[in-house]
Enzyme design. Structure first.
Site, PDB file in Angstrom:
ATOM      1  N   THR A 181      47.585  31.674  59.489  1.00 26.82           N
ATOM      2  CA  THR A 181      47.913  32.674  58.496  1.00 26.82           C
ATOM      3  C   THR A 181      46.656  33.457  58.143  1.00 26.82           C
ATOM      4  O   THR A 181      45.564  32.886  58.100  1.00 26.82           O
ATOM      5  CB  THR A 181      48.552  32.025  57.248  1.00 26.82           C
ATOM      6  OG1 THR A 181      48.853  33.039  56.292  1.00 26.82           O
ATOM      7  CG2 THR A 181      47.624  31.007  56.608  1.00 26.82           C
ATOM      8  N   GLU A 326      52.235  28.173  54.734  1.00 30.87           N
ATOM      9  CA  GLU A 326      51.891  26.819  54.302  1.00 30.87           C
ATOM     10  C   GLU A 326      53.102  26.007  53.863  1.00 30.87           C
ATOM     11  O   GLU A 326      52.989  24.810  53.581  1.00 30.87           O
ATOM     12  CB  GLU A 326      50.897  26.893  53.122  1.00 30.87           C
ATOM     13  CG  GLU A 326      49.525  27.440  53.468  1.00 30.87           C
ATOM     14  CD  GLU A 326      49.458  28.978  53.434  1.00 30.87           C
ATOM     15  OE1 GLU A 326      50.522  29.618  53.545  1.00 30.87           O
ATOM     16  OE2 GLU A 326      48.342  29.506  53.314  1.00 30.87           O
ATOM     17  N   LYS A 434      43.918  43.520  35.895  1.00 38.44           N
ATOM     18  CA  LYS A 434      43.479  43.046  34.580  1.00 38.44           C
ATOM     19  C   LYS A 434      43.044  44.250  33.756  1.00 38.44           C
ATOM     20  O   LYS A 434      42.000  44.839  34.021  1.00 38.44           O
ATOM     21  CB  LYS A 434      42.311  42.058  34.699  1.00 38.44           C
ATOM     22  CG  LYS A 434      42.677  40.721  35.335  1.00 38.44           C
ATOM     23  CD  LYS A 434      42.316  40.689  36.814  1.00 38.44           C
ATOM     24  CE  LYS A 434      42.858  39.447  37.502  1.00 38.44           C
ATOM     25  NZ  LYS A 434      42.751  39.561  38.982  1.00 38.44           N
ATOM     26  N   TRP A 439      47.245  41.193  31.659  1.00 38.89           N
ATOM     27  CA  TRP A 439      47.603  41.302  33.063  1.00 38.89           C
ATOM     28  C   TRP A 439      48.709  42.333  33.276  1.00 38.89           C
ATOM     29  O   TRP A 439      49.689  42.364  32.525  1.00 38.89           O
ATOM     30  CB  TRP A 439      48.109  39.953  33.591  1.00 38.89           C
ATOM     31  CG  TRP A 439      47.015  38.962  33.874  1.00 38.89           C
ATOM     32  CD1 TRP A 439      45.681  39.176  33.801  1.00 38.89           C
ATOM     33  CD2 TRP A 439      47.197  37.606  34.277  1.00 38.89           C
ATOM     34  NE1 TRP A 439      44.989  38.031  34.131  1.00 38.89           N
ATOM     35  CE2 TRP A 439      45.906  37.038  34.426  1.00 38.89           C
ATOM     36  CE3 TRP A 439      48.308  36.800  34.534  1.00 38.89           C
ATOM     37  CZ2 TRP A 439      45.705  35.719  34.814  1.00 38.89           C
ATOM     38  CZ3 TRP A 439      48.103  35.494  34.915  1.00 38.89           C
ATOM     39  CH2 TRP A 439      46.814  34.957  35.061  1.00 38.89           C
TER      40      TRP A 439
END
Lengths: 540, 540
Positions: A181, A326, A434, A439
């Site tokens: 990946t 994963e 940010k 956020w």
């Protein structure tokens, strides 16, 4: 209870014994062919025997560089069932990264599509472990090539022993496959899949509340077989006797629409970019899509407008899901709960725009800066995962320590989870903006922009800002009919009622294409680089 | 991949986290109650804490003698998730066998329904290992009882720690449950289920091609929870957030029909006898059965007439399956293949009357006297099974050697398998009738007789015969309206066009009831004894 191992051999055996008449429809470079599972099983045994003949032993890695077709499917079983490791190589990586992963995995044999040969010829000198090249082609003769030693896939099979028997003593924890990946920086990272993980993952995608892959299905994996095992669809399909439609190399949205119509495809799977393309095709031409019971979409968050267009306009149920290399990959899928089906379609759409509920077999927790966050649909944190089809490490890689800690995979994805347990990807940790100590989700802004009728694609990045630390900037690709007819201001006005004031991007930049990774994901890094260059140019 | 174990704790945790609002509808001795999974999960933790308080440790056996209700469901998870072993005891066994298995399993604690207390009081003196009795009752006070020490289930839970946490270090191969199965002669034989087996089996019954148990379902296990874990339905249902309807003690066909109608049950499971009873009820009274998407039937072969009546007359899809205590139990299920759905209904019915195709995860072979037999729908042999939810032995029992050989379970069931891989139970090895050197299937004759409109139940046994070694004899229970109105000859004439001449029974005997085992199977041994007695009476 019997101590019989969970190995992949049972999958191809079951297809051969119980579903010998069912078919694999395979589009290759020259034509579309049909094979029964009886034929596929026979050819798979011959391939396994051939690979043994080439010196492949238990635990050896065999690389594949190929599109989605029957030969790749045969490799999917011949390699792991003979005890070797199926290493699917992403053909869209840079030559430098391809060389790195072949050497890093120590591939002993490479199975290559004819059109990939030139790519490998260029880097052959750098490959340190490959002892044989096998070319997969419909042609009777090999293409002219400097690769050596080189073999013709079909001729190997012709001369091979079809009485070959798979070993019956494989360990369920033995490596069956591996896939690399991309990393944000540096070389790709390898994930090794065990037989056990692939078997359990296949069961998971066959479950009624998940993708419900079944013998009744005609499944077309559009997601490449070099990308997390085409999300495990080929394994499940063979095991369950599902008809498989393999769309082959260089397909177009038109070709996908034609194959769905012609083969009566019931379930297909791919990234949002693929479905945006198909949608465009469906808007331009007429096809019968009535066979589709589901379009499985993962790899990136699906914009709400995309889901709505498929479901409302084309009556094609949309299955939003989330996973990563994963995680084999299925982690969550947005199957509505029984009582949610009583909600209005708009409310259902809000749920479907989330990635969904954790599939049986896995555990998750959401870690904020102060520990686990509340499941209230608002608090955000990093998704952490645990379970038998979640990786425990990167293969021979020091970066393992960054992502695998305390027995959990730390995904790097920032999510929120609502009171019903539906997870929503907010952003990659690195893509979160940010601003003023708060956020901003670039993904939320993008999906809302893409819900605008004029917008084909949108990507939002954070731009450094003196006062606010970062501010959002939107890159937008307009649909052709709207080009030159809609302004930046109109799009910003469209956003304003839907977000807090400080979330609204400072600007919108129209571009022709959003740079994408080899698996179709937006490459925000390139947008950031582009923006940096423009900034320094304008400062000069 | 991560080395996380397949343990049952994840099941009850998932119900609590993702489906806290979903319900368990539980009929007990006094009333029908509704509990959310949040409540069930909380009560389950309290039960686990209570059992620890009573001295139950890892690996200890805890016996249950109970009907299908919420408390039994709580025991299904509290016991294995705390590391102990859930031993479900068949309350219909003889007191002698009940004493044997409690002592043989070494049960430390018994959880008993109030109505079972008198049975246990009678044999309390013979129980060598039981240290505590817990009575499950709706009453505030315990019934008067000589059992000692004795506890009130609800009071234990009231005083227990709901902050109890299940151990997180269970081994997937550790024992989670056990169940004894009747033997032809001698004491019952015990089968121990591992966490791994129960998890994999639950996945199998959630798969789209199998029973497809899902969150969307309302599942009613009619098969008792003391009979192979109610076929694993409670485990799967809790894991997937399925609504559960527990029919409780002493239910009648009328009560089942009412519960299906009222709770909108989508899937239910039980032996043919149950469905014959329900069918009779549906013929006498009117119910809305439209919620049912499937009636799962196993434990004995379902007569074709039964399947037809459910499907044609009542529009209720019938799911024929096969399994046994030794197999967790699901082995095969008669899901039609996609292309079989194009056949006429009569042809489909012929397929559905077979038990079906092997579910993913298992292996089978059919052994005749000269090795594996052909899969041609004609040759017969003993079904042998292998896989991760197949027992490898009888618990601490010398009879293990008879049934478990060469890594396979030899089931004692004679089957044929057709070219499509559909298995059909021909007979138990011991029930096959050997006539003139050939085999006659008693099950085939029974099912054909039961397809006659006048016949409620039929059992065929082999009777010793001088010339032919054995000859078939049929016992028939007529439906009430037909009693006295149909002759033996008419039934034999009905059989003649359907079988070879030498298969036709020498006689038909009308009786009022066919003796049945505690799990509803025909007790042919008793018919043989009956026939022997009549024979010796007539000879005297």
């Amino acid at each position: 209870m019997m101590n019989t191992p969970l190995t992949m051999t049972q999958m191809i055996n079951r297809a051969e014994i119980f579903f010998p008449k069912k078919e694999v429809v395979s589009r290759t470079e020259s034509r579309t062919q049909r094979f029964t599972y009886k034929e596929i099983a026979n050819r798979t045994k011959r391939l396994a025997a051939s690979l043994e003949g080439l010196g492949v032993k238990r635990g050896d890695k065999v690389g594949t560089m190929a599109w989605n077709h029957h030969r790749h499917l045969e490799a999917y079983f011949a390699i792991p069932c003979s005890g070797a490791v199926l290493h699917t190589i992403n053909i869209r990586l840079s030559p430098q990264h391809i060389v790195y992963i072949i050497n890093h995995a120590k591939d002993k044999v490479l199975l290559i599509d004819a059109d990939i040969v030139p790519l490998i010829e260029k880097c052959q000198d750098q490959l340190r472990t490959v002892e044989a090249f096998v070319i997969m082609t419909d042609d009777d003769e090999l293409p002219e090539t400097s690769l050596s030693p080189v073999y013709h896939y079909e001729k190997l099979l012709e001369n091979a022993d079809s009485e070959y028997a798979y070993p019956d003593d494989l360990d369920e924890n033995a490596a069956a496959g591996m896939c690399y990946t991309s990393a944000t920086t540096g070389n790709p990272k390898g994930v090794v899949y065990s037989h056990r993980a692939i078997v359990l993952h296949s069961m998971a995608i066959g479950m009624a509340d998940s993708a419900a892959v079944s013998e009744q299905d005609v499944a077309m994996p559009v997601v490449p077989m070099f990308h997390v095992n085409a999300w495990g669809l080929p394994f499940a399909a063979v095991w369950f006797g599902t008809t498989l439609v393999m769309p082959g190399p260089y397909f177009t949205p038109k070709l996908l629409a034609e194959m769905i119509q012609q083969e009566r495809v019931t379930i297909t799977a791919g990234v949002p970019t693929i479905w945006l393309g198909l949608l465009k095709e469906l808007e331009e031409n007429t096809y019968d899509m009535s066979s589709l019971r589901g379009v499985l979409c993962g790899g990136a968050a699906a914009p709400k407008g995309l889901i709505r267009a498929f479901e409302e306009k084309h009556k094609i149920p949309f299955m939003h899901a989330y996973g990563m290399t994963e995680t084999s990959p299925l982690v969550v899928i947005s199957t509505l709960k029984s009582y949610q089906k009583e909600l209005s379609y708009e409310e259902q759409l809000d749920i479907k725009a989330k990635q969904g509920v954790l599939v049986p077999g896995l555990e998750m927790k959401i870690m904020g800066s102060k520990g686990e966050v509340a499941w209230d649909g608002k608090e955000m944190g990093e998704l952490c995962l645990r379970g038998p089809w979640i990786a425990s490490e990167y293969y021979d890689d020091e970066r393992t320590a960054d992502s695998f800690r305390d027995g959990w995979l730390h995904t790097g994805d920032v999510v929120s989870v609502d009171g019903e347990g539906f997870m929503k990807i907010v952003d990659r940790t690195k893509d979160l903006i940010k601003s003023g100590g708060e956020w901003i989700s670039s993904v939320d802004l993008e999906n809302t922009l893409m819900a605008h009728e004029a917008v084909f694609e949108a990507a939002v990045i954070g731009v450094p800002h003196e006062q606010w630390q970062e501010r959002p900037l939107a890159y937008v690709v307009l649909k052709d009919p709207y080009k030159g007819k809609i302004s930046q201001e109109e799009l910003l006005e469209f956003l304003k009622p839907q977000f807090a004031k400080w979330w609204i991007p400072d600007d919108v930049i129209f571009i022709d294409d959003i740079p994408k990774s080899s698996v179709g994901k937006f490459l925000k890094r390139e947008l950031r680089d582009m923006q940096q260059k423009q900034l320094s140019n304008s400062e000069n």
